[in-house]
Design a protein around this motif. Structure first.
Motif, PDB file in Angstrom:
ATOM      1  N   ARG A  60      16.687 -20.802 -17.364  1.00  0.00           N
ATOM      2  CA  ARG A  60      16.452 -22.793 -17.606  1.00  0.00           C
ATOM      3  C   ARG A  60      17.635 -23.386 -17.777  1.00  0.00           C
ATOM      4  NH1 ARG A  60      12.677 -22.012 -23.035  1.00  0.00           N
ATOM      5  NH2 ARG A  60      13.791 -23.942 -23.180  1.00  0.00           N
ATOM      6  N   GLN A  61      18.687 -22.467 -18.521  1.00  0.00           N
ATOM      7  CA  GLN A  61      20.044 -23.971 -18.443  1.00  0.00           C
ATOM      8  C   GLN A  61      20.791 -23.803 -16.772  1.00  0.00           C
ATOM      9  OE1 GLN A  61      21.929 -20.106 -21.099  1.00  0.00           O
ATOM     10  NE2 GLN A  61      22.933 -21.994 -21.683  1.00  0.00           N
ATOM     11  N   VAL A 119      30.720 -27.811 -17.300  1.00  0.00           N
ATOM     12  CA  VAL A 119      30.664 -26.788 -17.756  1.00  0.00           C
ATOM     13  C   VAL A 119      29.472 -26.728 -18.213  1.00  0.00           C
ATOM     14  CG1 VAL A 119      32.000 -25.038 -18.246  1.00  0.00           C
ATOM     15  CG2 VAL A 119      32.962 -26.992 -17.572  1.00  0.00           C
ATOM     16  N   LEU A 120      28.735 -25.069 -17.549  1.00  0.00           N
ATOM     17  CA  LEU A 120      27.459 -24.250 -18.066  1.00  0.00           C
ATOM     18  C   LEU A 120      28.505 -22.996 -18.467  1.00  0.00           C
ATOM     19  CD1 LEU A 120      24.356 -24.275 -18.686  1.00  0.00           C
ATOM     20  CD2 LEU A 120      24.418 -22.923 -16.811  1.00  0.00           C
ATOM     21  N   GLU A 139      20.392 -29.849 -12.346  1.00  0.00           N
ATOM     22  CA  GLU A 139      19.461 -31.058 -12.543  1.00  0.00           C
ATOM     23  C   GLU A 139      20.161 -32.079 -12.695  1.00  0.00           C
ATOM     24  OE1 GLU A 139      15.836 -31.391 -14.306  1.00  0.00           O
ATOM     25  OE2 GLU A 139      15.981 -33.061 -13.956  1.00  0.00           O
ATOM     26  N   ASN A 140      20.798 -31.770 -13.109  1.00  0.00           N
ATOM     27  CA  ASN A 140      22.348 -32.908 -13.870  1.00  0.00           C
ATOM     28  C   ASN A 140      22.965 -33.034 -12.202  1.00  0.00           C
ATOM     29  OD1 ASN A 140      23.134 -34.698 -15.673  1.00  0.00           O
ATOM     30  ND2 ASN A 140      24.034 -33.630 -15.957  1.00  0.00           N
ATOM     31  N   TYR A 185      19.545 -17.345  -7.498  1.00  0.00           N
ATOM     32  CA  TYR A 185      19.058 -18.820  -7.723  1.00  0.00           C
ATOM     33  C   TYR A 185      19.441 -20.054  -7.480  1.00  0.00           C
ATOM     34  CZ  TYR A 185      16.416 -21.079 -11.216  1.00  0.00           C
ATOM     35  OH  TYR A 185      15.074 -22.268 -11.812  1.00  0.00           O
ATOM     36  N   ARG A 200      16.034 -17.823 -20.001  1.00  0.00           N
ATOM     37  CA  ARG A 200      16.959 -18.220 -20.634  1.00  0.00           C
ATOM     38  C   ARG A 200      17.666 -19.458 -19.815  1.00  0.00           C
ATOM     39  NH1 ARG A 200      21.392 -18.333 -25.564  1.00  0.00           N
ATOM     40  NH2 ARG A 200      20.890 -20.276 -26.090  1.00  0.00           N
ATOM     41  N   LYS A 252      18.546 -22.516  -3.825  1.00  0.00           N
ATOM     42  CA  LYS A 252      17.098 -22.832  -5.052  1.00  0.00           C
ATOM     43  C   LYS A 252      18.200 -24.274  -4.786  1.00  0.00           C
ATOM     44  CE  LYS A 252      14.536 -24.058  -7.961  1.00  0.00           C
ATOM     45  NZ  LYS A 252      13.523 -22.998  -8.645  1.00  0.00           N
ATOM     46  N   ASP A 269      18.844 -24.328 -14.061  1.00  0.00           N
ATOM     47  CA  ASP A 269      18.090 -25.380 -14.120  1.00  0.00           C
ATOM     48  C   ASP A 269      17.961 -26.731 -14.587  1.00  0.00           C
ATOM     49  OD1 ASP A 269      14.518 -23.683 -14.426  1.00  0.00           O
ATOM     50  OD2 ASP A 269      15.717 -24.234 -13.240  1.00  0.00           O
ATOM     51  N   THR A 270      18.912 -27.146 -15.714  1.00  0.00           N
ATOM     52  CA  THR A 270      19.310 -28.141 -16.353  1.00  0.00           C
ATOM     53  C   THR A 270      20.458 -28.826 -15.909  1.00  0.00           C
ATOM     54  OG1 THR A 270      17.612 -27.883 -18.759  1.00  0.00           O
ATOM     55  CG2 THR A 270      19.078 -29.557 -18.248  1.00  0.00           C
ATOM     56  N   PHE A 271      21.043 -27.341 -15.883  1.00  0.00           N
ATOM     57  CA  PHE A 271      22.498 -27.978 -15.130  1.00  0.00           C
ATOM     58  C   PHE A 271      22.875 -28.245 -13.954  1.00  0.00           C
ATOM     59  CE2 PHE A 271      27.095 -28.011 -15.684  1.00  0.00           C
ATOM     60  CZ  PHE A 271      27.676 -27.324 -14.562  1.00  0.00           C
ATOM     61  N   ARG A 280      24.694 -36.755 -10.331  1.00  0.00           N
ATOM     62  CA  ARG A 280      25.759 -37.115 -10.009  1.00  0.00           C
ATOM     63  C   ARG A 280      25.735 -37.922  -9.406  1.00  0.00           C
ATOM     64  NH1 ARG A 280      30.120 -35.528 -13.172  1.00  0.00           N
ATOM     65  NH2 ARG A 280      29.199 -35.307 -15.929  1.00  0.00           N
ATOM     66  N   MET A 285      11.419 -29.620  -5.645  1.00  0.00           N
ATOM     67  CA  MET A 285      12.915 -29.985  -4.762  1.00  0.00           C
ATOM     68  C   MET A 285      13.948 -28.820  -4.050  1.00  0.00           C
ATOM     69  SD  MET A 285      13.162 -32.117  -8.179  1.00  0.00           S
ATOM     70  CE  MET A 285      13.096 -30.636 -10.026  1.00  0.00           C
TER      71      MET A 285
END
Lengths: 438, 252, 255
Positions: A426-427, A406-407, A433-434, A290, A423, A293, A429-431, A438, A1
């Protein structure tokens, strides 16, 4: 991706010079006595313009940047931290402080390229200000660890800038005057008011220029990314009162302006703009790479903009560089005038205001989010600095309320044991992706 | 635990759930084979494979599974939960080793998420450890807790120390039911605390293996002071959501 | 409140702040505060402080009439209750105590040092092991009431002086460490045999002082032990450590 590049990019030309200035700074401190100079230690906010009046050969070691320098060198940092703990200092204390004390306890000095030399260069005097519960005490301990070093610390707990009055300003300025008397006594040197005035003018210039540089990052694509910004901003923390840094920031401003004019990007695949807050985990700056990416770029933070930047509301309602006394045609002629301007200039520091109310900080952060066109915010719940994380949970809620994702990730700017790279990755990654969805 | 969900036309046609061995790849392969055998298909008949969870990078674009899509667990949780229960707004997923909570708006867009992968006392392993201390089966833990009417507050924050605290409580003649209930309350307290960070909004949905523990579900209701929905076969919701992502990918 | 109480400039600053504050309070309440009012207020607080100190002084005796737990409750309650009510109770208590000799053995005489202190369970536990807290240096303990506002022409200035000169909070105790001589003096006056340093987790200023305090106590041959307090406290483990500490002190006394 992976995200494809869409902007041209170029290396920053002034990058090398920034490194040189910083390298020389640490070497100068170490070698100060060779030329008959004096070694001064203190914090990054401590009115460093004032001791300049003692001569051109006052070389300083600024506490927080040195703490960050150690943190960047993880192996040495862990040894320093353990030395401080062995000495009885709790792990919940300011991480910069613990790294710094560790350096003294181990009697080693860390240079900018990571070389550890034997012998921590003993300071001649301590010139500090008390911006948080730790600041004055930091050097109280330093003095004890070094067998007693003269210490002068200015108390700046006079409330937020928008409530500054004569009594409060006077408290700070009168201490500055006392400080000058003290400096003369302790060093045996005469004080040169002209040098003070020059230093104050330099400081106003360099901090205003820094804000100008940050404003240029409003451009899309951003000419600078935060990881690069750290390397430039650090000079303002150590030598904002010097002509070298004031002149250098002019060079940087010109180069960045040119990048904006030509549409040069820091991150060629820029598609998600974020900002961070508080000091980063210095041992893990790779998280900024990172982000790339995902086409993510951190364009800055209240921390990098406002810790050494001088800001004001511009006529068009945007946030911009504070007009310097020189730009207003004011010529500083006396010591008293110089000190008042210096005090006022520093007390207006935006990064200082949130100590009094988290709402001030939320306002400023939302302003940056709007004017710098951000898609999201990364908050470093930094256990290593209670001062800068003061109110950060409220800031998170305020930013979310404004509709900006916000993360929050946990960590410590100077204690790598408290940052969980896997950790956090990974957070992110999720943030990200989210955010892309949008 | 590795879960596999196979969909045909967005309907679940096969599932499997196995304990992961040391060789994660081999374990996933085994789980996938089990599911495929249920409907008599081979791998080449599968159009898209989505990977989610802690070790998704092990199979994403990696042989032999070669999953061609990856997605974050919390996003998969929301997707799966909303599909089954469209009025879900907060999904709380507690598994063996992790606890997560995620919140979305009425369109299913994720607003915020929070997770705990650091503290065993907020995940299923806590119940496993306490079951050992009480010398009962993990499956019976929830039902046992429901037989109690009172909570004994537990002091220990740490799973390891909690085990010795449970033993002390047993020696003080506190009944097993009461202890089981206290343990569930303790973990519910931690999970609820984590969830409040993203805000509570109905409907609150519990998924993940832990949701099969009726004592935990009861404790969550009491701690959150609101009703909670437990989705059927809660441990499969994450895999189901990822499978939906795979199904939608095909339709593009 | 200035942090650099050791600077001669701090008093003028604080005095100015009080003048502004007084005006705000007057605006907010719609009442004026005149000299008589200020004198009355100063008197009310001073009376309370004086009585608290008198009660503390009773603890210097070989058989202190109150335990550390009772003393803590007395001082902390003064921070929640109208001072006039509290002073009334204090006067009555003081009368009682002057005649009273406790049954309980004093045992090892301990001092407790730290930030805020309201952990009844901990004090109870320690004092059940053959020890009594005879004094303290706590934000919510002796430091709270130790000095009075002295008479002066300008009452606001007098109040400012009181706050500048009170036994320092660590965040205000720099560059000199004035807390050390104060603590050592208290230890001497109260004949303290051992000190418990109650480190409240995340209270940085105190965490910054403890190594120095422990060192100074050691130099004076006063044994000390440090415990880290948090919202929850490992009671069992604390007891084990305190027991060991007390045993150590008792053995020392034998020599």
């Amino acid at each position: 991706m992976e995200i494809a590049a869409k902007y041209p990019t170029e290396r920053l030309k002034c990058w090398g010079k920034a490194k040189e200035i910083r390298k020389k700074y640490y070497e100068d401190y170490m070698n100060a006595h060779d030329s008959g100079g004096l070694r001064m230690v203190g914090g990054a906010w401590s009115f460093s313009a004032i001791p300049s009046g003692l001569g051109d050969d006052i070389f300083s070691l600024t506490g927080e940047p040195y703490g960050a320098n150690i943190s960047f060198n993880k192996d040495f940092s862990i040894k320093c931290l353990e030395a401080a703990e062995k000495h009885g200092y709790a792990r919940t204390l300011c991480a910069y402080m613990r790294n710094y004390w560790g350096s003294i306890l181990l009697d080693k000095y860390c240079l900018t390229d990571g070389t550890i030399v034997d012998g921590f260069p003993k300071p001649d005097f301590i010139w500090q200000d008390h911006i948080c519960c730790s600041h004055a005490k930091w050097y109280q301990v330093v003095s004890e660890l070094e067998g007693g070093i003269p210490q002068f610390c200015i108390d700046v707990s006079v409330g937020p800038y928008n409530e500054l009055n004569e009594n409060r300003l006077n408290y700070v300025v009168s201490q500055m005057n006392d400080g000058i008397e003290w400096l003369q006594k302790v060093t045996g040197r005469d004080y040169d008011d002209d040098k003070l005035i020059e230093a104050v003018n330099n400081e106003c210039r360099s901090t205003s220029l820094w804000a100008e540089i940050c404003v240029l990052n409003k451009a899309v694509p951003a000419p600078l990314d935060e990881k690069t910004i750290y390397a430039l901003y650090v000079l303002g923390t150590i030598l904002k009162h010097s002509k070298v840094v004031a002149d250098f920031y002019e060079e940087v401003r010109d180069e960045v302006k040119d990048r904006v004019n030509r549409g040069i990007a820091a991150v060629p695949n820029e598609s998600i703009r974020v900002m961070t807050d508080t000091q980063p985990p210095w041992g893990f700056l790779k998280i900024f790479r990172y982000l790339e990416k995902f086409g993510g770029i951190s364009v800055g933070s209240l921390y990098t903009f406002a810790l050494i930047g001088a800001w004001e509301d511009k006529e068009d309602g945007t946030w911009g560089p504070r007009t310097t006394p020189q730009q207003q045609g004011i010529e500083i002629k006396t010591r008293e005038q110089a000190l008042r301007i210096l005090a006022d200039w520093n007390l207006s520091k935006p990064e200082w205001q949130h100590f009094y109310s988290h709402e001030y900080k939320s306002e400023m952060m939302l302003r940056i989010a709007r004017e710098w066109k951000l898609d999201g915010v990364l908050l470093h719940y930094n256990r290593g600095c209670e001062g800068l994380t003061l109110g950060i949970a409220e800031n998170r809620l305020a930013i979310q309320k404004a509709g900006i994702p916000v993360l929050a990730f946990e960590g410590n700017m100077g204690d790598e044991r408290e940052f969980d790279e896997i950790r956090t990755t990974r957070q992110i990654d999720t943030f990200m992706e989210n955010l892309r969805k949008r | 635990m590795i879960k596999v969900v196979l969909l045909d036309d967005r309907k679940t046609v096969a599932k499997s759930n196995i304990l992961s061995g040391f060789d994660q790849n081999a374990s996933v392969e085994s789980a996938l084979n089990t599911a495929m055998q249920q409907i008599g298909i081979i791998k080449s008949e599968i159009t898209n494979i989505a990977a989610t969870g802690v070790a998704r990078k092990v199979i994403y674009l990696q042989p032999p599974i070669n999953a061609n899509i990856e997605t974050a667990e919390v996003l998969a949780d929301i997707k799966g939960a909303i599909d089954i229960h469209p009025s879900a707004r907060v999904v709380i997923d507690v598994g063996a080793e992790e606890g997560k909570a995620v919140r979305c708006d009425e369109k299913g867009k994720v607003i915020d998420f929070v997770s705990n992968e650091r503290c065993a006392a907020g995940a299923g392993v806590f119940i496993e450890a306490m079951s050992r201390a009480l010398e009962i089966d993990v499956q019976d833990f929830g039902a046992l807790a429901l037989q109690s009417q009172k909570t004994i507050p537990m002091n220990s924050q740490c799973t390891v120390f909690a085990e010795s605290e449970v033993i002390s409580l047993l020696h003080s003649n506190i009944t097993k039911e009461d202890i089981a209930r206290s343990v569930n309350d303790a973990i519910a307290g931690r999970v609820a605390s984590m969830t409040r960070r993203i805000g509570l909004e109905n409907d609150l949905v519990l998924v993940g293996g832990m949701a099969k523990n009726v004592g935990y579900v009861d404790a969550m209701k009491r701690t959150l002071q609101t009703d909670v929905i437990v989705l059927p076969e809660p441990e499969f919701i994450g895999a189901y959501g990822a499978a939906l992502t795979a199904a939608e990918y095909q339709q593009k | 409140m200035p942090s650099k109480v050791q600077s001669p400039r701090s008093h003028k600053y604080l005095h100015g702040e009080y003048q502004t504050f007084k005006k705000s309070v007057e605006e907010w309440t719609g009442k004026t505060i005149n000299d008589e009012d200020l004198n009355r207020g100063i008197d009310i607080l001073n009376k309370n402080r004086r009585l608290l100190k008198k009660i503390y002084e009773l603890r210097r005796s070989d058989k202190p009439p109150i335990t550390g737990l009772e003393a803590m409750e007395i001082v902390v309650s003064s921070q929640f209750v109208d001072k006039r009510e509290h002073t009334k109770l204090l006067s009555e208590t003081l009368k009682e105590l002057e005649e009273y000799t406790p049954d309980k053995e004093t045992g090892v005489r301990l001092m407790k040092i730290g930030s805020e202190d309201d952990d009844r369970d901990f004090l109870k536990m320690v004092e059940s092991l053959g020890a009594t807290f005879v004094t303290d240096d706590h934000c919510t303990g002796s430091r709270y009431f130790w000095n009075e506002t002295k008479n002066g022409d300008d009452q606001l200035a007098a109040i400012a002086t009181r706050y500048i000169e009170r036994p320092a909070c660590p965040s205000k105790d720099w560059p000199e460490r004035t807390r050390i001589p104060h603590i050592l003096d208290l230890a001497k006056q109260y004949n303290v045999q051992g000190v418990i340093l109650a480190q409240q987790k995340f209270c940085d200023p105190h965490e910054l002082d403890f190594p120095s305090i422990a060192k100074s106590l050691k130099e004076q041959d006063i044994p000390s032990m440090q415990l880290e307090f948090d919202v929850t406290v490992p009671a069992g483990q604390f007891q084990t450590r305190v027991e060991a500490f007390l045993e150590m002190i008792r053995e020392e006394e034998l020599f």
